[in-house]
Design an enzyme around this catalytic site. Sequence first.
Site, mmCIF file in Angstrom:
data_model
loop_
_atom_site.group_PDB
_atom_site.id
_atom_site.type_symbol
_atom_site.label_atom_id
_atom_site.label_comp_id
_atom_site.label_asym_id
_atom_site.label_seq_id
_atom_site.Cartn_x
_atom_site.Cartn_y
_atom_site.Cartn_z
ATOM 1 N N GLY A 1 1.187 -0.928 0.186
ATOM 2 C CA GLY A 1 0.712 -0.164 0.153
ATOM 3 C C GLY A 1 0.434 1.550 -0.049
ATOM 4 O O GLY A 1 0.416 2.260 0.926
ATOM 5 N N GLN B 1 -1.316 7.817 0.860
ATOM 6 C CA GLN B 1 -0.986 9.590 1.651
ATOM 7 C C GLN B 1 -0.026 8.727 2.441
ATOM 8 O O GLN B 1 1.511 9.728 2.511
ATOM 9 C CB GLN B 1 -1.999 9.463 2.373
ATOM 10 C CG GLN B 1 -1.627 11.591 2.640
ATOM 11 C CD GLN B 1 -2.215 11.458 4.026
ATOM 12 O OE1 GLN B 1 -3.793 10.993 5.123
ATOM 13 N NE2 GLN B 1 -2.544 12.888 4.530
ATOM 14 N N LEU B 2 -0.364 7.888 3.601
ATOM 15 C CA LEU B 2 1.112 7.539 4.371
ATOM 16 C C LEU B 2 2.406 7.095 3.747
ATOM 17 O O LEU B 2 3.513 7.274 4.146
ATOM 18 C CB LEU B 2 0.814 6.784 5.392
ATOM 19 C CG LEU B 2 1.599 5.970 6.325
ATOM 20 C CD1 LEU B 2 2.608 6.943 7.499
ATOM 21 C CD2 LEU B 2 1.130 5.069 7.955
ATOM 22 N N ASP C 1 2.778 -1.838 -4.164
ATOM 23 C CA ASP C 1 1.180 -1.555 -4.415
ATOM 24 C C ASP C 1 0.095 -2.294 -5.372
ATOM 25 O O ASP C 1 0.846 -3.107 -6.682
ATOM 26 C CB ASP C 1 1.097 0.450 -4.933
ATOM 27 C CG ASP C 1 -0.716 0.466 -3.515
ATOM 28 O OD1 ASP C 1 -2.048 0.293 -4.418
ATOM 29 O OD2 ASP C 1 -0.533 1.632 -2.853
ATOM 30 N N ILE C 2 -0.767 -1.581 -6.014
ATOM 31 C CA ILE C 2 -1.910 -2.224 -6.786
ATOM 32 C C ILE C 2 -1.951 -1.577 -8.171
ATOM 33 O O ILE C 2 -2.225 -2.339 -9.345
ATOM 34 C CB ILE C 2 -3.245 -2.832 -6.381
ATOM 35 C CG1 ILE C 2 -4.400 -1.363 -5.795
ATOM 36 C CG2 ILE C 2 -3.945 -3.562 -5.329
ATOM 37 C CD1 ILE C 2 -5.474 -1.313 -5.939
ATOM 38 N N ASN D 1 -1.408 -6.992 -5.087
ATOM 39 C CA ASN D 1 -2.534 -7.013 -4.098
ATOM 40 C C ASN D 1 -3.167 -7.283 -2.778
ATOM 41 O O ASN D 1 -2.397 -8.843 -2.787
ATOM 42 C CB ASN D 1 -3.601 -7.457 -5.060
ATOM 43 C CG ASN D 1 -4.793 -7.331 -4.521
ATOM 44 O OD1 ASN D 1 -4.977 -7.301 -3.111
ATOM 45 N ND2 ASN D 1 -6.228 -7.796 -5.641
ATOM 46 N N TYR E 1 -14.566 1.341 9.159
ATOM 47 C CA TYR E 1 -12.727 1.643 9.024
ATOM 48 C C TYR E 1 -12.600 1.903 10.802
ATOM 49 O O TYR E 1 -11.579 0.738 11.376
ATOM 50 C CB TYR E 1 -12.917 2.708 8.242
ATOM 51 C CG TYR E 1 -11.372 3.756 8.796
ATOM 52 C CD1 TYR E 1 -10.547 3.308 8.142
ATOM 53 C CD2 TYR E 1 -11.101 4.625 9.795
ATOM 54 C CE1 TYR E 1 -8.912 3.465 8.525
ATOM 55 C CE2 TYR E 1 -9.810 5.081 9.672
ATOM 56 C CZ TYR E 1 -8.541 3.993 9.274
ATOM 57 O OH TYR E 1 -7.057 4.700 9.585
ATOM 58 N N LYS F 1 -10.280 -1.415 12.120
ATOM 59 C CA LYS F 1 -8.928 -1.014 13.146
ATOM 60 C C LYS F 1 -9.094 -1.741 14.564
ATOM 61 O O LYS F 1 -8.212 -2.780 15.206
ATOM 62 C CB LYS F 1 -8.417 0.627 12.759
ATOM 63 C CG LYS F 1 -8.286 1.162 11.359
ATOM 64 C CD LYS F 1 -7.248 -0.492 11.375
ATOM 65 C CE LYS F 1 -6.748 0.773 9.611
ATOM 66 N NZ LYS F 1 -5.660 0.483 9.835
HETATM 67 C C1 AKB Z 1 -9.342 8.883 8.295
HETATM 68 O O1 AKB Z 1 -9.811 10.362 8.744
HETATM 69 O O2 AKB Z 1 -10.204 8.079 8.280
HETATM 70 C C2 AKB Z 1 -7.876 8.986 8.531
HETATM 71 C C3 AKB Z 1 -7.703 8.304 10.174
HETATM 72 C C4 AKB Z 1 -7.679 9.031 11.007
HETATM 73 O O3 AKB Z 1 -7.484 7.383 10.791
HETATM 74 N N1 AKB Z 1 -7.209 9.685 8.593
#
Ligand code: AKB
Length: 315
Positions: A8, A12-13, A34-35, A49, A139, A143
């Site tokens: 990946g 951004q990171l 990356d893909i 992938n 998300y 996480k």
């Molecule tokens: C997001 O906004 O989804 C990310 C995060 C805080 O993990 N930047």
Amino acid sequence: MGKILVIGASGQLGSELVGGLCNFYGKDNVIASDIHESGDFDCAYELVNALDPVRLENVIKEYDIDEVYHLAAILSAKAESNPLASWDLNMDSLLIVLEMGRRKIVKKIYWPSSIAVFGPSTPRISTPQYTVMDPNTVYGISKLAGERWCEYYNQKHGVDVRSLRYPGLIGYKHAPGGGTTDYAVDIYFHAVKGKPFECFLSPETELPMMYMDDAVKATIDVMQAMADQVKIRSSYNLSAFSVTPESMCDSIKKMEPDFSISYKPDFRQKIADSWPVSIDDRQARKDWGWKPRFDLEKMTGAMLDSLHAKLNTSD
Ligand code: AKB
């Protein structure tokens, strides 16, 4: 040491972390993946992938990889438009990499978590390392589940996996992609182009943020720490400063007096309102010596200077 693979890497990171790893370990020791067909990196690049374990294992063996930085994920705002596919990518790819740790194909794994693991019932000011966690985004749920898997693989199988709960990350090299904190990058791009900025969060929405150089340093630091220093194997709270769109605008206006902002909150406001305002990262400071170097003013100076140079605009 063996080599490092970043999965990946074009995000951004990743696009900044690959540079940091190349500077630290030498570009011959880092492989970006990356893909996308090709990537803009100084080091070797492979098409991978994150959901393809066979391809991943082949690349790991071909380059004699010891350490994997697994960054591929769909961020908070974007994941809401495709919850099941986002869950699949965020979870399955992590389990593929953790399994490679269990099978001793790789020696060390880095996986990023986020302040998104917290939710509306979490204490929002100086959010503790251990507290109520009730994320209400796909998300955030992925996480939090990922953190539990990391700790499980560490305790049950001795996998050396390390993780940080990043706040919103702000850098100039790459446009943000699908996060709730994206405004904090976009705002600087607008400022240097001399364009007014419409913010999707309200002026007083305060969130924890960090300049990318600090995030890259924290990542390399936690991976460099001795294994017994890394006492938390779910994920470490990590903090630099907290900021509102209004205070970020004020900071920019000191250098770009004509900059203007308007506000039009959308669905991302609700996500931001469920996240912490500030983070207690004492454990990271104590265990492996974390200390941020950038506050808002220092970051604004660095962002504006770097973006003017990159976009070839005059101050
Ligand atoms: C997001 O906004 O989804 C990310 C995060 C805080 O993990 N930047």
